[in-house]
Design an enzyme around this catalytic site. Structure first.
Site, PDB file in Angstrom:
ATOM      1  N   ARG A   1      -7.320  -4.008  -7.287  1.00 38.83           N
ATOM      2  CA  ARG A   1      -7.458  -3.479  -8.884  1.00 38.83           C
ATOM      3  C   ARG A   1      -6.507  -2.364  -9.144  1.00 38.83           C
ATOM      4  O   ARG A   1      -6.440  -1.604  -7.646  1.00 38.83           O
ATOM      5  CB  ARG A   1      -9.229  -2.517  -8.644  1.00 38.83           C
ATOM      6  CG  ARG A   1      -9.880  -2.196  -9.545  1.00 38.83           C
ATOM      7  CD  ARG A   1     -11.474  -1.349  -9.547  1.00 38.83           C
ATOM      8  NE  ARG A   1     -11.384  -0.360 -10.061  1.00 38.83           N
ATOM      9  CZ  ARG A   1     -12.080  -0.148 -10.847  1.00 38.83           C
ATOM     10  NH1 ARG A   1     -12.734  -1.014 -11.030  1.00 38.83           N
ATOM     11  NH2 ARG A   1     -11.873   0.514 -11.554  1.00 38.83           N
TER      12      ARG A   1
ATOM     13  N   HIS B   1      -7.875   2.439   5.271  1.00 36.63           N
ATOM     14  CA  HIS B   1      -9.567   2.286   5.906  1.00 36.63           C
ATOM     15  C   HIS B   1      -9.963   1.347   5.568  1.00 36.63           C
ATOM     16  O   HIS B   1      -9.612   0.339   5.219  1.00 36.63           O
ATOM     17  CB  HIS B   1     -10.213   3.701   5.061  1.00 36.63           C
ATOM     18  CG  HIS B   1      -9.828   5.184   4.457  1.00 36.63           C
ATOM     19  ND1 HIS B   1      -9.428   6.271   5.874  1.00 36.63           N
ATOM     20  CD2 HIS B   1      -8.797   5.421   3.605  1.00 36.63           C
ATOM     21  CE1 HIS B   1      -8.431   7.091   5.297  1.00 36.63           C
ATOM     22  NE2 HIS B   1      -8.130   6.728   4.080  1.00 36.63           N
TER      23      HIS B   1
ATOM     24  N   HIS C   1      -9.910  -1.316   2.780  1.00 33.97           N
ATOM     25  CA  HIS C   1      -8.686  -1.946   2.960  1.00 33.97           C
ATOM     26  C   HIS C   1      -8.239  -2.998   3.850  1.00 33.97           C
ATOM     27  O   HIS C   1      -7.372  -4.230   4.485  1.00 33.97           O
ATOM     28  CB  HIS C   1      -7.268  -1.330   2.666  1.00 33.97           C
ATOM     29  CG  HIS C   1      -7.398   0.246   1.601  1.00 33.97           C
ATOM     30  ND1 HIS C   1      -7.963   1.444   2.112  1.00 33.97           N
ATOM     31  CD2 HIS C   1      -7.707   0.083   0.388  1.00 33.97           C
ATOM     32  CE1 HIS C   1      -7.936   2.050   1.254  1.00 33.97           C
ATOM     33  NE2 HIS C   1      -7.388   1.444   0.437  1.00 33.97           N
TER      34      HIS C   1
ATOM     35  N   THR D   1       0.591  -1.095  -0.094  1.00 37.04           N
ATOM     36  CA  THR D   1      -0.215  -0.078   0.314  1.00 37.04           C
ATOM     37  C   THR D   1       1.017   1.314  -0.349  1.00 37.04           C
ATOM     38  O   THR D   1       1.718   1.249   0.017  1.00 37.04           O
ATOM     39  CB  THR D   1      -1.231   0.003   1.306  1.00 37.04           C
ATOM     40  OG1 THR D   1      -1.468   1.088   1.069  1.00 37.04           O
ATOM     41  CG2 THR D   1      -0.125   0.152   2.618  1.00 37.04           C
ATOM     42  N   ARG D   2       0.066   2.094  -0.776  1.00 34.79           N
ATOM     43  CA  ARG D   2       1.180   4.077  -0.572  1.00 34.79           C
ATOM     44  C   ARG D   2      -0.158   4.636   0.163  1.00 34.79           C
ATOM     45  O   ARG D   2       0.121   5.765  -0.227  1.00 34.79           O
ATOM     46  CB  ARG D   2       1.604   3.568  -2.145  1.00 34.79           C
ATOM     47  CG  ARG D   2       0.689   3.642  -3.533  1.00 34.79           C
ATOM     48  CD  ARG D   2       1.205   3.957  -4.539  1.00 34.79           C
ATOM     49  NE  ARG D   2       0.480   5.853  -5.106  1.00 34.79           N
ATOM     50  CZ  ARG D   2      -0.711   5.635  -5.222  1.00 34.79           C
ATOM     51  NH1 ARG D   2      -1.045   4.515  -6.431  1.00 34.79           N
ATOM     52  NH2 ARG D   2      -1.685   6.613  -5.795  1.00 34.79           N
TER      53      ARG D   2
END
Ligand code: PPS
Length: 562
Positions: free
Chosen positions: A281, A192, A195, A187-188
């Protein structure tokens, strides 16, 4: 077996002594991140920066010369000046900008690449709206130097040390914890609820543990800074069952290269000891100015899947997770029964709510995370900002800038600094001339000062000519994450500026007494995305300044209660 390229302590001591007599290269920011992952073994099987044959293979078919898979060029780009002094067999000391020798490179090749062909092959586009294409074409050095590395030490880190692990350390940690199946979540962004839901589902689907593995090197321009994000990930851990998940920081410089990037990410995770990798996605997919993605939403999943056996990591594909209001739970978009109501909050909408200080619903995120974001993104009336005025000499920049300074000082809520072209050239850039190189350097310096002012919640008013688009964009990308950046194009045709000729410089340029004068025999690239365009042939300086103030008010930078 450790894939680390770091040598023993005694060998490192010898390398440092040798380095005193070697040519040196001060690593760029990107290169430091790349070097760290090369040295610690996260980029195994690479043994150094790519040589020409490996580079060609990687660009063309994602293969090194020996046939092994590798999707991303990891290049040491240097200046022509240094390249001219190097040949195969030479040794080059690679230094941290603070001066320490981090590694010694034994040169195998020195060559000038076709960067456009590289961009097309690796990133699938030559559009400079793609951040990595922009970096490649505008910011990286022209010559590549390939060769093997002997690592002296890893670049130092002073932040979140308890969350940093080399691949060997992470593997040991997994063993210590008894974790056999580990799924990595790349992740970058701050995480929330959607996720967290997605990552937890992935872990329970494989009956394994979760590694939250955020990138803390370079990410997409405009992303939330990693200090804020890491605090968010630590909060997330409290929302996962005890002993099932952990966070480790990945010092990677992303290229936002979509499918190839995802495959690269999966190989890196394999090197860190993970058995599974989540690809959702739009993995590492940037968008162009109009919001169009550069890659198909599930292209990344396909490429990772195609190579997962060879890599030795299992793909855990995930489609978009959304909040089903009717059921009060998160689920895959395709699983939402017809007629149920979906709630969604886009990134843009989230930023708008943060900016305006309005409500962010509990179904979207956890309270601690919302609080972190509110701290990081105070409403605009409390942020600093930069007004970046650009235009030809005589277009009216300085006059408008001075009026703006006076008005903003009257408002009085923030300290105001004027960085006028002429004034900057008398102090900050006193040794510079007007070549393209010097003009870019001048704007970079102005941008740096303005970024510090903006970060510290002041107002910077810049008024240079700044004739080149690329460096203006660099400045925007530097300042954008720190507060407001408002580009103001002071537009007036060169004929009008020449007629005004307050300083008599156009006359001198016409007489050939000044060479390379902007608008006469030097280019001016008009802004394409300026927030404000002021036509000073039809507006007085006071009217122009009033337009800017109105914009600032509309955007919330100056507010009644501020
Ligand atoms: S740049 O291109 O942004 O670095 O230029 P800048 O620092 O704004 O400096 C512009 C001022 O320098 C004077 N001057 C020249 N301008 C353009 N081209 C050439 N060759 C040149 N030589 C001197 C000129 O007075 C500019 O000030 P402004 O306020 O724009 O008239």
């Amino acid at each position: 077996m450790s894939e680390s390229l770091l040598v023993t302590e005694s060998k490192a001591k010898k390398l440092k002594e040798e380095a005193v007599h070697l040519p040196s290269w001060d690593l760029t920011f990107r290169q430091i991140w790349d070097l760290e992952l090369l040295l610690c073994g996260a980029f195994a099987p690479l043994k150094g920066f790519l040589g020409k044959a490996d580079y060609t293979g990687v660009c063309q078919n994602m293969r090194l010369q020996d046939g092994s898979l590798w999707p991303m060029p990891i290049m040491l780009d240097v200046t022509q000046e240094l390249a001219d002094t190097l040949t195969a067999g030479d040794r080059l000391a690679l230094r941290h900008p603070e001066g320490m020798v981090l590694a010694v490179l034994t040169v195998s090749d020195v060559w000038t690449p076709d960067k456009e062909a590289e961009a097309q092959a690796v990133l699938g586009t030559t559009s400079q709206e793609h951040p990595a294409v922009f970096d490649l074409m505008q910011q990286s050095n022209p010559v590549y130097v390939g060769g093997s590395l002997e690592g002296v030490e890893l670049p130092p880190h002073h932040t979140f040390r308890h969350l940093r692990h080399t691949p060997a350390e992470l593997k040991t940690e997994f063993k210590r914890l008894g974790w056999q199946k580990v799924v990595a979540f790349q992740t970058r962004n701050p995480m929330h609820r959607a996720h967290v839901e997605l990552a937890r589902n992935a872990a329970s689907q494989i009956e394994g543990n979760l590694l939250i593995h955020p990138v803390v090197g370079l990410t997409n321009p405009g992303d939330v800074d990693y200090f804020t994000r890491v605090r968010c990930y630590e909060h997330v851990l409290k929302h996962t069952p005890a002993h099932t998940a952990m966070v480790s920081l990945l010092p990677l410089a992303m290229r936002m290269g979509g499918p190839r990037e995802a495959l690269w990410h999966s190989m890196i995770r394999k090197n860190y000891g993970c058995t599974h990798f989540i690809v959702g996605r739009d993995h590492a997919g940037p968008r162009d100015k109009s919001g169009e993605p550069f890659y198909g939403p599930y292209d990344a999943q396909e490429l990772v899947k195609e190579h997962s056996d060879e890599v030795g990591i299992v793909l855990v594909p995930f489609e978009e997770v959304v909040y089903n209001e009717s059921k009060g739970e998160y689920m895959a978009r395709s699983a939402v029964p017809e007629g149920d109501n979906i709630l969604d909050l886009s990134g843009t909408e989230l930023r708008r709510r943060l900016k305006e200080g309005s409500d962010i619903p509990a179904w979207f995120s956890y309270p601690e995370i919302i609080e972190e974001l509110r701290m990081r993104y105070p409403s605009r009336s409390r942020q600093g900002f930069t007004l970046f005025l650009t235009g030809l000499s005589g277009s009216g920049k300085s006059t408008i800038a001075n009026i703006l300074m006076a008005k903003l000082m009257e408002v009085g809520t923030r300290p105001v600094t004027l960085l006028d072209g002429d004034i900057v050239r008398k102090n900050l850039s006193s040794e510079l001339g007007f070549s393209k190189e010097h003009r870019d350097l001048n704007i970079q310096r102005i941008g740096f000062v303005a970024s510090e002012i903006t970060k510290n919640r002041g107002v910077a008013i810049c008024a240079p000519i700044a004739p080149y688009r690329a460096v203006r964009r660099q400045v925007r990308e530097l300042i954008d994450p720190l507060g407001g950046f408002v580009e103001v194009y002071i537009s007036a045709p060169v004929e009008v500026c020449e007629q005004r000729d307050r300083k008599g410089l156009y006359a001198k340029a016409r007489a050939g007494l000044i060479k390379g004068f902007t608008g006469i025999d030097d280019p001016y690239e008009e802004p394409e995305n300026a927030e404000i365009v002021l036509d000073t042939t039809t507006m007085s300086p006071e009217e122009s300044a009033a337009q800017v103030l109105l914009y600032l008010e509309n955007e919330g930078f100056i507010a009644p209660e501020a």
